[in-house]
Design a protein around this motif. Sequence first.
Motif, mmCIF file in Angstrom:
data_model
loop_
_atom_site.group_PDB
_atom_site.id
_atom_site.type_symbol
_atom_site.label_atom_id
_atom_site.label_comp_id
_atom_site.label_asym_id
_atom_site.label_seq_id
_atom_site.Cartn_x
_atom_site.Cartn_y
_atom_site.Cartn_z
ATOM 1 N N PRO A 1 0.900 -1.650 -0.321
ATOM 2 C CA PRO A 1 0.035 0.136 0.092
ATOM 3 C C PRO A 1 0.688 1.400 0.274
ATOM 4 O O PRO A 1 0.498 2.387 -0.854
ATOM 5 C CB PRO A 1 -0.827 -0.163 1.377
ATOM 6 N N GLY A 2 2.113 1.027 0.973
ATOM 7 C CA GLY A 2 2.730 2.729 1.047
ATOM 8 C C GLY A 2 3.014 3.080 -0.429
ATOM 9 O O GLY A 2 3.512 4.090 -0.927
ATOM 10 N N GLU A 3 3.756 1.733 -1.440
ATOM 11 C CA GLU A 3 4.405 2.627 -2.024
ATOM 12 C C GLU A 3 3.855 3.172 -3.475
ATOM 13 O O GLU A 3 3.295 3.346 -4.395
ATOM 14 C CB GLU A 3 4.447 0.730 -3.277
ATOM 15 N N VAL A 4 2.060 2.524 -3.475
ATOM 16 C CA VAL A 4 0.897 2.591 -4.334
ATOM 17 C C VAL A 4 0.513 4.067 -4.048
ATOM 18 O O VAL A 4 0.533 4.687 -5.358
ATOM 19 C CB VAL A 4 -0.130 1.724 -4.575
ATOM 20 N N LEU B 1 -3.734 4.147 6.774
ATOM 21 C CA LEU B 1 -3.561 3.256 6.252
ATOM 22 C C LEU B 1 -1.867 3.449 5.517
ATOM 23 O O LEU B 1 -0.952 2.626 5.668
ATOM 24 C CB LEU B 1 -4.283 2.135 5.517
ATOM 25 N N ALA B 2 -1.648 4.060 4.971
ATOM 26 C CA ALA B 2 -0.775 5.252 3.642
ATOM 27 C C ALA B 2 -1.681 6.069 3.674
ATOM 28 O O ALA B 2 -1.672 7.350 3.663
ATOM 29 C CB ALA B 2 -0.192 3.951 3.333
ATOM 30 N N TYR B 3 -0.285 6.690 3.687
ATOM 31 C CA TYR B 3 -0.614 7.944 3.169
ATOM 32 C C TYR B 3 1.170 9.324 2.422
ATOM 33 O O TYR B 3 2.556 8.382 2.485
ATOM 34 C CB TYR B 3 -0.265 9.174 4.664
ATOM 35 N N ASP B 4 0.681 10.254 1.554
ATOM 36 C CA ASP B 4 2.052 10.675 1.121
ATOM 37 C C ASP B 4 1.592 12.358 0.455
ATOM 38 O O ASP B 4 0.692 12.496 0.248
ATOM 39 C CB ASP B 4 2.754 9.792 -0.654
ATOM 40 N N PRO B 5 2.768 12.988 1.301
ATOM 41 C CA PRO B 5 2.396 14.609 1.548
ATOM 42 C C PRO B 5 2.695 14.778 -0.152
ATOM 43 O O PRO B 5 1.713 16.207 -0.035
ATOM 44 C CB PRO B 5 2.739 14.505 2.220
ATOM 45 N N PRO C 1 -1.266 15.365 -2.453
ATOM 46 C CA PRO C 1 -1.367 14.685 -1.068
ATOM 47 C C PRO C 1 -2.032 13.313 -1.363
ATOM 48 O O PRO C 1 -3.226 14.093 -1.919
ATOM 49 C CB PRO C 1 -1.842 15.616 0.378
ATOM 50 N N VAL C 2 -2.396 12.066 -0.754
ATOM 51 C CA VAL C 2 -3.032 10.697 -1.158
ATOM 52 C C VAL C 2 -2.816 10.276 -0.191
ATOM 53 O O VAL C 2 -1.525 10.503 0.723
ATOM 54 C CB VAL C 2 -2.465 10.673 -2.839
ATOM 55 N N VAL C 3 -4.305 10.081 0.597
ATOM 56 C CA VAL C 3 -4.632 9.265 1.405
ATOM 57 C C VAL C 3 -5.312 8.067 1.350
ATOM 58 O O VAL C 3 -6.165 7.976 0.969
ATOM 59 C CB VAL C 3 -4.908 10.585 3.107
ATOM 60 N N LEU C 4 -4.566 7.216 2.769
ATOM 61 C CA LEU C 4 -5.335 5.160 2.168
ATOM 62 C C LEU C 4 -5.846 5.489 3.382
ATOM 63 O O LEU C 4 -5.246 5.311 4.594
ATOM 64 C CB LEU C 4 -4.648 4.653 1.602
ATOM 65 N N ARG D 1 1.285 6.923 11.511
ATOM 66 C CA ARG D 1 2.171 6.841 10.934
ATOM 67 C C ARG D 1 1.956 7.122 9.580
ATOM 68 O O ARG D 1 1.069 7.087 9.074
ATOM 69 C CB ARG D 1 2.888 5.511 11.791
ATOM 70 N N GLY D 2 3.071 7.355 8.408
ATOM 71 C CA GLY D 2 2.866 7.315 7.366
ATOM 72 C C GLY D 2 2.814 6.455 6.842
ATOM 73 O O GLY D 2 2.069 5.833 5.323
ATOM 74 N N ASP D 3 2.752 5.552 6.930
ATOM 75 C CA ASP D 3 2.332 3.486 6.892
ATOM 76 C C ASP D 3 1.119 2.976 7.365
ATOM 77 O O ASP D 3 1.123 1.813 7.098
ATOM 78 C CB ASP D 3 3.853 2.970 6.298
ATOM 79 N N GLY D 4 0.618 3.351 8.085
ATOM 80 C CA GLY D 4 -0.639 2.954 8.504
ATOM 81 C C GLY D 4 -0.990 3.587 10.690
ATOM 82 O O GLY D 4 -0.260 4.414 10.677
ATOM 83 N N PRO D 5 -2.104 2.630 10.783
ATOM 84 C CA PRO D 5 -2.634 3.155 12.408
ATOM 85 C C PRO D 5 -0.976 2.922 12.880
ATOM 86 O O PRO D 5 -0.557 2.013 13.268
ATOM 87 C CB PRO D 5 -3.772 2.096 12.447
ATOM 88 N N ALA D 6 -0.488 3.942 14.445
ATOM 89 C CA ALA D 6 -0.103 3.638 14.691
ATOM 90 C C ALA D 6 0.037 2.544 15.109
ATOM 91 O O ALA D 6 -1.123 2.295 16.000
ATOM 92 C CB ALA D 6 0.022 5.177 15.954
ATOM 93 N N ARG D 7 0.876 1.559 15.974
ATOM 94 C CA ARG D 7 0.906 0.271 16.628
ATOM 95 C C ARG D 7 1.763 0.483 18.004
ATOM 96 O O ARG D 7 2.989 0.696 18.059
ATOM 97 C CB ARG D 7 1.702 -0.730 15.761
ATOM 98 N N SER D 8 0.635 0.674 19.357
ATOM 99 C CA SER D 8 1.750 0.655 20.543
ATOM 100 C C SER D 8 1.000 -0.609 20.970
ATOM 101 O O SER D 8 -0.156 -1.206 20.805
ATOM 102 C CB SER D 8 1.726 2.186 21.267
ATOM 103 N N HIS D 9 1.450 -0.805 22.505
ATOM 104 C CA HIS D 9 0.975 -1.863 22.977
ATOM 105 C C HIS D 9 0.968 -1.653 24.305
ATOM 106 O O HIS D 9 1.198 -1.026 25.345
ATOM 107 C CB HIS D 9 2.160 -3.012 23.370
ATOM 108 N N GLY D 10 -0.767 -1.755 24.012
ATOM 109 C CA GLY D 10 -1.914 -1.141 25.328
ATOM 110 C C GLY D 10 -1.325 -1.852 26.718
ATOM 111 O O GLY D 10 -0.295 -2.991 26.505
#
Length: 646
Positions: A167-170, A192-196, A181-184, A478-487
């Motif tokens: 997705p990031g490359e697309v 999920l992914a974006y490019d400003p 600018p493009v946002v998924l 984040r630029g490549d998707g939703p932030a992933r932290s551990h609750g």
Amino acid sequence: MDVTDGSVSPVFPTVREVLALDPVRHGAPRLVAGDAGLDRPVRWVHVTEVPDIAPLLGGGELVLTTGIGLPADDAGLRAFIGDLADVGVSGLVVELGRRYVSGVPRVMAAAAERRGLPLVELRRATPFVRITEAVHALIVDAQLTELRATEEIHQRFTELSVEGAGPGEVVRQAADLSGCPVVLENLSRQVLAYDPAGESAELLLDCWEQHSRRIRPAGRTAYDGDNGWLVTTVGARGQDWGRLLLRWPGGGDLAAGRRVFDPAEEGGAPVGVAAPPAVPPTRLTILVERAASTLALGRLIRRDAEGLERQVHRTLLTALLDHSLPVDEVALRARALGVLLERRHLVGVVVRHRADDPAGEGGPAPDQGQPGGPEAGPARLRDLAEAVGQALREAKLTGLSSAVDDHAVGVLLALPEPAAEERSLAAFAAALHRTRPDAPARPDGHARPDGLVRPDGHPRPGGSARPDGQARPGGPVRGDGPARSHGRTNGGARPAGGGLLIAAGSGVPSLREARRSLVEARQIADAARRDRRDLPVFRLPHVGLAGLLHLLRDEPRLQTFVERELGALLTHDAQHPREQLLGTLRAYLEQGRNKSAAAGAAHLSRPAFYERLTRIRRVLDVDLDSVEACLSLHVALLALDAIRTP
């Protein structure tokens, strides 16, 4: 075709742009009426000297005339202008000198102004052929450029589809081709992914969820002119899972504003400033749709680089999960591998790292000198698959084992009887800990029985209680998707840094039911990533409702449920940031619908709290005194927390 509604493609020049062409400027143009229609597109240029030309026009034409054939009476001139406006012409240009010397009649100008029809005088003799040649050349060149751009779009995204680009490359390629600018995002408005496209990422994504909810295009692919976003839905096989958005408030010279000059004035006095067309160019619509198709196709692609035996194991596990092979054939092929699945008690098991990213575990990936790198993830997964296979051999257990996705290894244990389930899981956990010290086990190297459950699905006496902590909403993107932290949940604390976790589904008596156990194990493993307890094996009672909703957070049907239950309220809060009704609803439900207690929890006076509840009823059109309705809303709130929390 009515050119006033923006239905003509933006590939056509506008009246304002035509007035800026050199052959037109040579005629000393002066706009005398209809400045509101200067941004109408010009589909063609038509020269006429007859008053009843309107029935022969199709709309979108710029009409040129010297006026010699126009009516002499006021009523005739009004009718002439009215007929042109009714058919949808873009504008009328009258050359002075032959019929009208000093200017067009006032009645003509007044009629054009009333209808919003641009009326332009050419105060200097100008060959009409030069104007038509210039405008038609502009149209053809623009169409050719559009065609070449469309061809490049198709070629680029075809290559991305063949290569299985992520997705990031697309998204990056879409931004590169469009310069916008493009946002998924997913159905819950998470990026999920974006490019400003060279702009500020922080500004682009600031308060994204609230901003995205204001973008409401009318169609599967449509342009929201109020917010400046071109939007298309992303999905395949009837299952939509996201939206692709391209920001287009205008483009190129038109976005900056192009000045149209009046050569009659010294130095050229501006007639006006060009505004962008009403809709994006056709090529941008094609671009977002092709990008969305590539994203949907990429989601279906599975790539495998394992050994032949492991591939067979994976083929059989995958066949059980997606019903791609008859159960009898799976049993036959497994028996040929030395794994007997008939007349056995089967238990699905999933082993995975708590963190997807090797860097998230506080150390390098297995067999890698550095935590990052393109090979770190596959190498770590292969290492884990080998460790699981070795643990099965050490524990003297039989079954199918293979990677089931990019982060987890699945196992289908084949046990002689149900009574062996708990003992076998404990032996497997202990063996895996000896093979991989980061696997959960007691300090003496043996799996702790207090984390297991009995075959009937109930926790053993003295076992750990299920987590009762709640996921915290929000988090950066984040630029490549939703932030992933551990609750965290309320249980025994596990040191930060990740490690392995083992999850097991319920035991089943036949191969036809094995899929249920495998799916349950995978879902439990996904949900248990939020749990910080160091249990040797996670079972379904450990994850509870919050965990169940968390493991379903990427399911479009759950996201659709949340949108159906809470979408109107979330949209209201996005439009009224100072009045957040979602928090009021949460307080009301968490306090068991006790209004007085909920008002205190929300730090509001009771009259103010009651007034907010009334607005919530109106926005959601729901009876907040109904137990069933409130239960549905409460589950939707928990699901929203799970969706917003990694």
